[in-house]
Design an enzyme around this catalytic site. Structure first.
Site, short mmCIF file in Angstrom:
data_model
loop_
_atom_site.label_atom_id
_atom_site.label_comp_id
_atom_site.label_asym_id
_atom_site.label_seq_id
_atom_site.Cartn_x
_atom_site.Cartn_y
_atom_site.Cartn_z
N CYS A 31 0.83 -1.21 0.00
CA CYS A 31 0.00 0.00 0.00
C CYS A 31 0.87 1.26 0.00
CB CYS A 31 -0.90 -0.06 1.24
SG CYS A 31 -1.71 1.48 1.68
N CYS A 34 0.12 3.79 2.72
CA CYS A 34 0.60 3.26 4.01
C CYS A 34 2.08 3.59 4.20
CB CYS A 34 0.40 1.75 4.10
SG CYS A 34 -1.32 1.21 4.00
#
Length: 107
Positions: A31, A34
């Site tokens: 991600c 993230c």
């Protein structure tokens, strides 16, 4: 203050462990957002260790925790106080906003 790696095996113990709130970062290695949020979470763990504990849940390794707390998008930060969800943030947020979220919900 070290970040706590949270798994389904230690999550409930960590949730009940101290009187300090627990900020949990739900993330995954693939991600991009993230990875952008991760250094901010690390800074919060270091700078706010007197008032909050910080843990991370890798949703690929612990999908049941993401499901338990209704995490549909990552990164998601959930703040727990006294074992209850008191605040939640989805997506990359400015550090100042996260500090405000922690401070307003830790009293």
């Amino acid at each position: 203050m070290d970040l706590i790696t949270l798994t389904k095996d230690n999550f409930n113990n960590q949730l009940q462990e101290e009187d300090k709130p627990l900020l949990v970062d739900f993330w995954a290695s693939w991600c991009g957002p993230c990875r952008m949020l991760s250094p901010i979470v690390d800074e919060l763990a270091a700078e706010m260790s007197d008032s909050v504990r910080v843990g991370k849940v890798n949703i690929d390794e612990n999908p049941e925790l993401a499901e338990q707390f209704g995490v549909m998008s990552i990164p998601t930060l959930i703040l727990f106080k006294d074992g209850e969800v008191v605040a939640q943030s989805v997506g990359v947020q400015p550090k100042a906003d996260l500090i405000t979220m922690i401070e307003e919900n830790s009293k």
